[in-house]
Write a protein that holds these residues in place. Structure first.
Motif, PDB file in Angstrom:
ATOM      1  N   ILE A 299       0.841  -1.209   0.000  1.00  0.00           N
ATOM      2  CA  ILE A 299       0.000   0.000   0.000  1.00  0.00           C
ATOM      3  C   ILE A 299       0.876   1.259   0.000  1.00  0.00           C
ATOM      4  N   ALA A 300       1.917   1.238   0.827  1.00  0.00           N
ATOM      5  CA  ALA A 300       2.817   2.401   0.876  1.00  0.00           C
ATOM      6  C   ALA A 300       3.459   2.645  -0.489  1.00  0.00           C
ATOM      7  N   ASP A 301       3.867   1.571  -1.166  1.00  0.00           N
ATOM      8  CA  ASP A 301       4.477   1.706  -2.498  1.00  0.00           C
ATOM      9  C   ASP A 301       3.506   2.326  -3.494  1.00  0.00           C
ATOM     10  N   VAL A 302       2.267   1.853  -3.464  1.00  0.00           N
ATOM     11  CA  VAL A 302       1.287   2.361  -4.429  1.00  0.00           C
ATOM     12  C   VAL A 302       0.968   3.829  -4.138  1.00  0.00           C
ATOM     13  N   ARG A 303       0.877   4.186  -2.841  1.00  0.00           N
ATOM     14  CA  ARG A 303       0.620   5.588  -2.505  1.00  0.00           C
ATOM     15  C   ARG A 303       1.746   6.472  -3.022  1.00  0.00           C
ATOM     16  N   GLN A 304       2.988   5.952  -2.924  1.00  0.00           N
ATOM     17  CA  GLN A 304       4.126   6.780  -3.315  1.00  0.00           C
ATOM     18  C   GLN A 304       4.356   6.808  -4.821  1.00  0.00           C
TER      19      GLN A 304
ATOM     20  N   GLY B 202       2.310   5.243  -7.364  1.00  0.00           N
ATOM     21  CA  GLY B 202       1.157   5.196  -8.269  1.00  0.00           C
ATOM     22  C   GLY B 202       1.214   4.035  -9.249  1.00  0.00           C
ATOM     23  N   ASP B 203       0.854   4.320 -10.494  1.00  0.00           N
ATOM     24  CA  ASP B 203       0.784   3.274 -11.519  1.00  0.00           C
ATOM     25  C   ASP B 203       2.062   2.446 -11.616  1.00  0.00           C
ATOM     26  N   ARG B 204       3.210   3.143 -11.463  1.00  0.00           N
ATOM     27  CA  ARG B 204       4.493   2.436 -11.575  1.00  0.00           C
ATOM     28  C   ARG B 204       4.540   1.245 -10.613  1.00  0.00           C
ATOM     29  N   ALA B 205       4.111   1.464  -9.371  1.00  0.00           N
ATOM     30  CA  ALA B 205       4.129   0.390  -8.379  1.00  0.00           C
ATOM     31  C   ALA B 205       3.109  -0.687  -8.728  1.00  0.00           C
ATOM     32  N   VAL B 206       1.931  -0.254  -9.171  1.00  0.00           N
ATOM     33  CA  VAL B 206       0.891  -1.231  -9.519  1.00  0.00           C
ATOM     34  C   VAL B 206       1.385  -2.119 -10.661  1.00  0.00           C
ATOM     35  N   ILE B 207       2.012  -1.501 -11.641  1.00  0.00           N
ATOM     36  CA  ILE B 207       2.516  -2.261 -12.799  1.00  0.00           C
ATOM     37  C   ILE B 207       3.624  -3.233 -12.366  1.00  0.00           C
ATOM     38  N   ASP B 208       4.505  -2.780 -11.484  1.00  0.00           N
ATOM     39  CA  ASP B 208       5.590  -3.655 -11.015  1.00  0.00           C
ATOM     40  C   ASP B 208       5.042  -4.871 -10.258  1.00  0.00           C
ATOM     41  N   TYR B 209       4.106  -4.625  -9.337  1.00  0.00           N
ATOM     42  CA  TYR B 209       3.532  -5.759  -8.585  1.00  0.00           C
ATOM     43  C   TYR B 209       2.765  -6.706  -9.510  1.00  0.00           C
ATOM     44  N   THR B 210       2.110  -6.129 -10.513  1.00  0.00           N
ATOM     45  CA  THR B 210       1.357  -6.975 -11.443  1.00  0.00           C
ATOM     46  C   THR B 210       2.310  -7.872 -12.236  1.00  0.00           C
ATOM     47  N   GLN B 211       3.427  -7.275 -12.610  1.00  0.00           N
ATOM     48  CA  GLN B 211       4.462  -8.077 -13.289  1.00  0.00           C
ATOM     49  C   GLN B 211       4.916  -9.224 -12.389  1.00  0.00           C
ATOM     50  N   ARG B 212       5.154  -8.918 -11.135  1.00  0.00           N
ATOM     51  CA  ARG B 212       5.690  -9.915 -10.213  1.00  0.00           C
ATOM     52  C   ARG B 212       4.661 -10.998  -9.879  1.00  0.00           C
ATOM     53  N   PHE B 213       3.423 -10.582  -9.565  1.00  0.00           N
ATOM     54  CA  PHE B 213       2.439 -11.562  -9.075  1.00  0.00           C
ATOM     55  C   PHE B 213       1.631 -12.215 -10.202  1.00  0.00           C
TER      56      PHE B 213
ATOM     57  N   GLN C 266      -2.258  -4.438  -4.262  1.00  0.00           N
ATOM     58  CA  GLN C 266      -1.916  -3.262  -5.074  1.00  0.00           C
ATOM     59  C   GLN C 266      -3.161  -2.666  -5.734  1.00  0.00           C
ATOM     60  N   ALA C 267      -4.108  -3.498  -6.114  1.00  0.00           N
ATOM     61  CA  ALA C 267      -5.327  -2.979  -6.737  1.00  0.00           C
ATOM     62  C   ALA C 267      -6.208  -2.287  -5.694  1.00  0.00           C
ATOM     63  N   VAL C 268      -6.267  -2.851  -4.498  1.00  0.00           N
ATOM     64  CA  VAL C 268      -7.037  -2.226  -3.418  1.00  0.00           C
ATOM     65  C   VAL C 268      -6.446  -0.855  -3.088  1.00  0.00           C
ATOM     66  N   ALA C 269      -5.130  -0.806  -2.997  1.00  0.00           N
ATOM     67  CA  ALA C 269      -4.461   0.466  -2.689  1.00  0.00           C
ATOM     68  C   ALA C 269      -4.710   1.492  -3.788  1.00  0.00           C
ATOM     69  N   ALA C 270      -4.670   1.041  -5.038  1.00  0.00           N
ATOM     70  CA  ALA C 270      -4.885   1.968  -6.160  1.00  0.00           C
ATOM     71  C   ALA C 270      -6.285   2.566  -6.093  1.00  0.00           C
ATOM     72  N   MET C 271      -7.286   1.744  -5.765  1.00  0.00           N
ATOM     73  CA  MET C 271      -8.659   2.268  -5.695  1.00  0.00           C
ATOM     74  C   MET C 271      -8.841   3.170  -4.471  1.00  0.00           C
ATOM     75  N   ALA C 272      -8.131   2.869  -3.388  1.00  0.00           N
ATOM     76  CA  ALA C 272      -8.299   3.665  -2.163  1.00  0.00           C
ATOM     77  C   ALA C 272      -7.646   5.042  -2.304  1.00  0.00           C
ATOM     78  N   TYR C 273      -6.461   5.077  -2.891  1.00  0.00           N
ATOM     79  CA  TYR C 273      -5.712   6.343  -2.931  1.00  0.00           C
ATOM     80  C   TYR C 273      -5.676   6.979  -4.310  1.00  0.00           C
ATOM     81  N   GLY C 274      -6.037   6.196  -5.326  1.00  0.00           N
ATOM     82  CA  GLY C 274      -5.985   6.715  -6.684  1.00  0.00           C
ATOM     83  C   GLY C 274      -4.575   6.692  -7.234  1.00  0.00           C
ATOM     84  N   THR C 275      -4.461   6.464  -8.524  1.00  0.00           N
ATOM     85  CA  THR C 275      -3.168   6.575  -9.217  1.00  0.00           C
ATOM     86  C   THR C 275      -3.442   7.423 -10.456  1.00  0.00           C
ATOM     87  N   GLN C 276      -2.481   7.527 -11.352  1.00  0.00           N
ATOM     88  CA  GLN C 276      -2.709   8.302 -12.561  1.00  0.00           C
ATOM     89  C   GLN C 276      -3.864   7.700 -13.375  1.00  0.00           C
TER      90      GLN C 276
END
Lengths: 437, 437
Positions: free
Chosen positions: A42-47, A49-60, A197-207
């Motif tokens: 969650i902290a990564d996604v808040r900081q 944004g999309d970059r973190a979501v994309i990285d976690y998606t790649q990994r998981f 990462q998807a929950v965090a993106a919806m909670a805090y918003g990304t680009q």
């Protein structure tokens, strides 16, 4: 076939109380490690944004997304929809229509409601839908189109303006029926992301992902933990435990019917709980044998067997009234009343998420097409909480309007109470206006 | 008097966006240590019951309780009530009556509601009060009788059967007005315990304290953390952050009135937040001067000063419409519309806990006697949550009743969907009954 043992209790047993409590107590285990990992995501996604979501998606999920490719395009949705079998699509349509009908019936009065009281003060409340909601849909095994309908339609009926959805697509696989259900339910945009990462993106918003006010929908332990952690930043529906069914059945039922009903919970999850309460020990044994027989034919037979043997239970009661008391203590998510007079028995039940009345109302009918929601309070929380519904997407604001005159009538009591509580600014705020009258 | 500086922003400033986000962002700080200590207290109470509660009460409140002495006796209550000043008691009576009236008006339809749909399936819901609720009341400085009324009366209006209350009595001190308010509100039993140990006792039950289904009421960080930790075992109202007010005021207001309104939040807590939004910079400065003047006369002047200087804010907007947009982004707990036409402005507000309409409706009137609840969503949560009300003490169960015939009509769709989801026991449960028809 190995012998199928099911915990069997008689309320007349000397150690019934202790064994009953053991049966119904669910312990989720230590979560500290998961809590930490989710907090980091969650902290990564808040900081980032999309970059973190994309990285976690790649990994998981082992897929490489571009920011623009995070959401399904119209063309992709059309292509997917074309692959949904016709009979499944038709069944989804019927289900959507019935869920829509029930939740529309359930909708309370919306908008501004007010009255003027004897003092001339206007009092009321404004009832509105939350503006933006996000729906989590699991990928993989537990990716159920019925769940999309059950979570999305109440939001739309309540009047949510923007409803987005996330669904992970590991290895680029997605169940097209999920997308069809989302379309039927009126979901506005679908992102192919999942996990914390998807929950965090919806909670805090990304680009790319808009911040929402409310997140609903089932998920694994990472998703559930993420929802709990972002609660406060956004609203959430509930933290669901393993699914449960409790069936109260007399001996006039076909044991095969009741066996299948119990197995329909057991096949969800090895932690799911299926409990039969009956006043006839012979009938109980017939159900046990029917379960053993049916188990071998199930596609998820191993999960169901483990659930039945480790968490299942048969409770033999002296009569149906005692059965109602047991059921009230469990406060089950799903309660079947497979008896001749389900209505009389229903009045003796204190707590249950959904009550299935009579022999011709098996629990799976509620999972799909009956209309009421299949997202229900688990693990005894039916004592204080409710099925998902339009209420989850509605909020109230209070309205208070004094005139100079009505304020003069009720203000002095407010001044006295503020004074007695030692809150002198509160008192001043009232007294300045009273002095003016 | 030291110079009173208040963060002042103009929406036309180049760095407005960043400074606005800084102003409204609240960070509760690291809670890991408190989480651990609270978890230990809860574990102790679950294991040792009254013994643990009594031990912690000895340690934290410096009083020695016997199990029988944990609750106030009737005689003790009578003695305490006799010491409440007459004018305070009368004001409490008026407040209780008005709160009762508003929450009765708010009560939705209770009981069984159902309809038969076109297929002949009976659908509906049962709406009931939770059976048992517990009310936490802080001791010491923040021990407010108004808060007892606001939390207890909605429970009683909803129909809660058993309503207990806990209030710590450090060094054996208790505000008798608290006990009077509890009596007026219909509280059934009052325990002189507090802190995380009292929350744990109500959540899990001890020999003396009954386990409840729902815990409500304010408290310090230990109480709030304990409520969060027992959530799931019981329902809770909300996790409140520091109190907030946002006042939208034009220059036709008396600056003293608005200053007192802002200070009435500030005096609660140094973390409380008071924000003035106005379209007139000259008026803003008049309010600032009035705040500085009034501050020196307040009994809690130091707390209020710190709150105003560290968390307070003045935002100068180009017009009231822009003010409404700012207010919607804050989603404040309390929103005063001190303007000529509050109704028009109200329609432009997306989110607020309670809306105080017009110059003669200061926030403190809602704290005490207006009738709507003063327990309100803080920290932006008005985007998705609501004032405390009867709804918090109500739960729904869904009702589904098929006949053989109605099941034959909707069952096939359920079978198709269960099949498509790979849930063969679900499908079997439906198909066995369809085969019988």
């Amino acid at each position: 076939m190995t012998e199928l043992s099911i915990t069997t209790l008689h309320t007349s047993d000397a150690d019934f109380e202790r064994r009953f409590m053991d049966l119904i107590t669910w312990n989720a285990g230590d979560m500290a490690d998961i809590e930490r990992r989710v907090a980091q995501i969650i902290a990564d996604v808040r900081q980032h944004g999309d970059r973190a979501v994309i990285d976690y998606t790649q990994r998981f999920d082992r897929i490489t997304l571009t920011p623009e490719g995070m959401a399904f395009s119209e063309a992709e949705l059309e292509d997917a929809l074309a692959t949904v079998p016709h009979d499944v699509y038709q069944a989804l349509e019927l289900a959507a229509q019935r869920i829509y009908q029930f939740h529309s019936w359930q909708l309370p009065q919306m908008g501004i409601q007010e009255f003027m009281d004897a003092s001339g003060t206007l009092l009321g409340q404004r009832v509105q839908a939350v503006k933006k909601a996000g729906l989590y849909v699991p990928g993989g095994l537990a990716s159920y189109p019925s769940s999309v309908l059950m979570n999305a339609i109440p939001a739309k009926v309540a009047g949510v303006e923007t409803l987005i959805m996330v669904v992970p697509t590991p290895d680029n696989q997605v169940n097209p029926a999920i997308l069809a259900a989302a379309r039927l339910a009126g979901v506005d945009k679908i992102f192919r992301i999942g996990g914390a990462q998807a929950v965090a993106a919806m909670a805090y918003g990304t680009q790319q992902v808009p911040a929402v006010d409310m997140i609903v929908g089932p998920g694994n332990i990472y998703v559930a933990t993420a929802k709990r952690q972002v609660y406060g930043q956004v609203g959430i529906d509930m933290i669901a435990g393993p699914s449960e069914i409790l069936v109260i059945a007399d001996n006039q039922n076909d044991p095969k019917w009741i066996a299948a009903d119990l197995l329909s919970q057991a096949e969800h999850d090895r932690d799911a709980q299926s409990i039969l309460v009956t006043d006839d020990a012979t009938f109980a044994e017939q159900v046990r044998l029917a379960i053993a027989e049916q188990l071998s034919h199930l596609s998820r037979s191993q999960i169901a067997r483990q659930s039945i043997m480790e968490r299942g239970g048969i409770i033999v009661v002296k009569d149906l009234d005692e059965g109602a008391k047991i059921a009230s203590r469990v406060a089950p998510e799903h309660l079947e009343l497979a008896v001749a007079d389900p209505r009389t028995l229903m009045h003796k039940i204190d707590h249950a998420g959904a009550i299935f009345m009579g022999r011709h109302t098996p629990e799976p009918i509620g999972d799909y097409v009956a209309g009421p929601n299949h997202v229900l309070p688990t693990n005894g929380t039916a004592r204080f909480s409710s099925p998902l519904g339009v209420h989850n997407f509605i909020k109230r604001s209070s309205l208070i309007g004094c005139t100079a005159r009505s304020f003069a009538s009720i203000g002095p009591a407010a001044s006295a109470l503020a004074g007695s509580e030692g809150l002198t600014a509160h008192k001043l705020s009232v007294d300045l206006r009273l002095a003016k009258e």
